[in-house]
Design a protein around this motif. Structure first.
Motif, PDB file in Angstrom:
ATOM      1  N   GLY A 317       5.467   3.827   5.645  1.00 19.24           N
ATOM      2  CA  GLY A 317       4.161   4.855   6.064  1.00 19.24           C
ATOM      3  C   GLY A 317       4.782   4.929   7.987  1.00 19.24           C
ATOM      4  N   PRO A 318       3.629   5.671   8.791  1.00 16.13           N
ATOM      5  CA  PRO A 318       4.031   5.640  10.258  1.00 16.13           C
ATOM      6  C   PRO A 318       4.442   3.987  10.689  1.00 16.13           C
ATOM      7  CG  PRO A 318       1.749   6.741   9.375  1.00 16.13           C
ATOM      8  CD  PRO A 318       2.266   5.970   8.063  1.00 16.13           C
ATOM      9  N   SER A 319       4.066   3.204  10.305  1.00  9.59           N
ATOM     10  CA  SER A 319       3.991   1.632  10.777  1.00  9.59           C
ATOM     11  C   SER A 319       5.512   1.010  10.129  1.00  9.59           C
ATOM     12  CB  SER A 319       2.619   0.821  10.748  1.00  9.59           C
ATOM     13  OG  SER A 319       1.819   1.559  11.942  1.00  9.59           O
ATOM     14  N   GLY A 320       5.865   1.717   9.002  1.00 13.84           N
ATOM     15  CA  GLY A 320       6.443   0.778   8.253  1.00 13.84           C
ATOM     16  C   GLY A 320       6.211   0.639   7.162  1.00 13.84           C
ATOM     17  N   GLU A 321       5.051   0.502   7.062  1.00 17.28           N
ATOM     18  CA  GLU A 321       4.677  -0.208   5.659  1.00 17.28           C
ATOM     19  C   GLU A 321       5.367   0.071   4.377  1.00 17.28           C
ATOM     20  OE1 GLU A 321       1.564   2.903   6.303  1.00 17.28           O
ATOM     21  OE2 GLU A 321       3.059   1.501   7.719  1.00 17.28           O
ATOM     22  N   PRO A 322       5.050   0.179   3.427  1.00 14.30           N
ATOM     23  CA  PRO A 322       5.770   0.387   2.218  1.00 14.30           C
ATOM     24  C   PRO A 322       5.184   1.091   1.397  1.00 14.30           C
ATOM     25  CG  PRO A 322       7.265  -1.896   2.399  1.00 14.30           C
ATOM     26  CD  PRO A 322       5.717  -1.422   3.640  1.00 14.30           C
ATOM     27  N   LEU A 323       4.926   1.912   0.676  1.00 17.85           N
ATOM     28  CA  LEU A 323       3.946   3.176   0.498  1.00 17.85           C
ATOM     29  C   LEU A 323       4.123   2.842  -1.270  1.00 17.85           C
ATOM     30  CD1 LEU A 323       3.915   5.946   2.484  1.00 17.85           C
ATOM     31  CD2 LEU A 323       2.618   3.973   2.724  1.00 17.85           C
ATOM     32  N   ALA A 324       2.877   3.193  -1.587  1.00 17.83           N
ATOM     33  CA  ALA A 324       2.921   3.219  -3.181  1.00 17.83           C
ATOM     34  C   ALA A 324       3.540   4.371  -4.145  1.00 17.83           C
ATOM     35  CB  ALA A 324       1.547   3.365  -4.012  1.00 17.83           C
ATOM     36  N   PRO A 325       4.319   4.608  -5.344  1.00 17.01           N
ATOM     37  CA  PRO A 325       4.885   5.774  -6.612  1.00 17.01           C
ATOM     38  C   PRO A 325       3.396   7.039  -5.921  1.00 17.01           C
ATOM     39  CG  PRO A 325       5.125   3.535  -6.965  1.00 17.01           C
ATOM     40  CD  PRO A 325       4.055   2.863  -6.117  1.00 17.01           C
TER      41      PRO A 325
END
Length: 488
Positions: A317-325
């Motif tokens: 996401g925008p802050s570098g957080e991993p996103l779910a499938p």
């Protein structure tokens, strides 16, 4: 960690096996080892040493293969320049790498001031150098310039370890082959061409090198030269099938890697009917070619497949957080194929190489529950229509799936009400008139209303840059021409 030169290894293990063919000539591993040794002697006679750069302007040629492996033994770096560039485009690249030596294929010598003819560079050497020191995995092997669609092109530094890891991952994905024969129609100044060259050498196979792509010549090679693997893009795959009138390829052919974006479903079906198992891929220069590729036993043409074995692909996401499938975000790649950085560009390197080794691709996509990748757009190509994301690749695939469309490109243009709206440029198949009403109905059945192109504009061919990528900037300018302003 060090590695042995694959050509010297091949000369010891299978000296009489073909390693390279080009323009009616063939080199066994023993003969190629001898040729590379002469190039080593020639380079050393000119004072080319470890860590120094040799710039080259050339289309595909056997001499370029000899030079590549010789530079590995010397510990020097190859900087291959795109043979379709102009002198004004080449100048900044030459300035960046400050080469110790400049070489060019004879037709291109005049485009590169100070260059010497590539083909004859090693002709005066009487004896080959026997020296073949181990190759350091972390040593720079190639500087490949990105296409430079915005700002000054950057040189991605790829190492010996990068190429080795790419070859291992591809082999694990495709399955081992006792003697692969790769058809080399991709240019060796492109990461895809160099990946084929190195992959073939590491696997003890043969590179069937061509100066350039030609559909009739490709079909002759498929039918008569025992080709097992090849790499194409959608347009060249279609030209091959058209030229052979969908006749089946020999059973010895294993598969084709398809890069450059989504492939229309009807084209994939045609290819499979002709025995060309086509695997869609996603890759970039900075990841040493493939980052994700369909598996042969699960390819359905709906995605670019899973991460190559040994690599990781994630969506953040925008802050570098991993996103779910299923969630859409920016693609990142991690693994031993990721470049060392950009040549003499530390700030640009820090912008794309994140903590823990993740490469920011600036591409947008999503992963499904099985880890299969769908590429949606370059971040710079994303269209924001009234707060909704419109991904050009999604709209382009719908258009290209129509039987009357050869290829399509979608760009965003400013709009007073919606901010941006999509405009589609369509190349009709076989020069037929554009049936806009038919295509509009086709899109309406398959796309949400906000994704529908506000204009469908015909073109004889899509404009492309020297790397073969669609010039979306030129298309945006054309879409903004008087009389073509999109309506609500």
């Amino acid at each position: 960690m060090t590695e042995a030169c694959p050509i010297r290894e091949g000369a010891g293990a299978h000296p009489d096996a073909l390693a390279l063919t080009f323009a009616g000539q063939g080199w066994t591993y023993a003969a190629l080892d001898e040729a590379v040794g002469r190039w080593v002697a020639a380079l050393r006679a000119r004072g080319v040493g470890k860590g120094e750069c040799v710039g080259v302007l050339s289309t595909n040629h056997a001499a370029l293969v000899h030079l590549f492996f010789a530079l590995g033994r010397v510990g020097a770096v190859l900087a291959p320049f795109n043979a379709r560039l102009t002198p004004s485009e080449l100048g900044p690249m030459v300035e960046d790498v400050a080469p110790r030596l400049l070489l060019a294929l004879s037709p291109f010598v005049s485009l590169l001031p100070g260059a010497e003819p590539l083909e004859s560079f090693a002709d005066t050497v009487a004896r080959a150098s026997p020296d073949c020191p181990p190759l350091e995995s972390g040593a720079a092997r190639v500087i490949l310039f990105t296409s430079g669609t915005t700002g000054r092109p950057k040189g991605a530094v790829l190492t010996e370890g990068n190429f080795r890891a790419s070859a291992r991952g591809s082999r694990a994905n495709l399955g081992a082959h006792p003697a692969p024969r790769w058809l080399g129609t991709l240019p060796l100044f492109h990461v895809g061409g160099l990946a084929m060259l190195t992959r073939t050498a590491y696997d003890g196979g043969c590179l069937v090198l061509r100066e350039r792509f030609d559909a009739d010549d490709t079909n002759r090679a498929l039918d008569t030269e025992g080709i097992t693997h090849a790499s194409f893009v959608a347009t060249t795959l279609e030209r091959i099938l058209d030229a052979r009138q969908d006749a089946p390829v020999p059973a010895s052919f294993q598969c084709a890697l398809i890069g450059g974006g989504p492939v229309p479903a009807p084209l994939l079906a045609r290819a499979r009917a002709a025995g060309i198992v086509s695997l869609q891929t996603y890759g970039l220069t900075e990841s040493c070619s493939q980052a994700a590729t369909e598996r042969p036993d699960e390819a359905d043409g709906l995605t670019a497949g899973r991460a190559l074995p040994g690599l990781e692909v994630r969506v953040v996401g925008p802050s570098g957080e991993p996103l779910a499938p299923g969630e859409e975000g920016e693609l990142e790649v991690r693994g031993p194929t990721v470049m060392a950085g950009y040549w003499n560009r530390p700030e640009a390197t820090r912008e794309v190489l994140r903590e823990e080794g993740w490469l920011r691709t600036r591409d947008l996509g999503r992963l499904d529950a099985r880890g299969r990748l769908t590429v949606l757009a370059r971040r710079t190509d994303l269209i924001l229509r009234g707060g909704e994301n419109v991904y050009p690749a999604e709209v382009e695939k719908v258009l290209a799936d129509h039987p009357s469309v050869r290829e399509a490109a979608v760009v965003g243009v400013p709009h007073a009400r919606w901010g941006e709206v999509p405009v589609a440029f369509v190349v009709p198949r076989d020069g037929a008139p554009l049936a806009a009403d038919v295509l509009e109905a086709w899109c309406q059945e398959r796309l949400a209303r906000f994704k529908l192109p506000t204009r469908l504009l015909p073109l004889d061919a899509l404009p492309r840059n020297a790397m073969g990528k669609v010039e979306r900037g030129a298309l945006r300018q054309r879409a903004l021409a008087p009389g073509l302003t999109p309506t609500p």
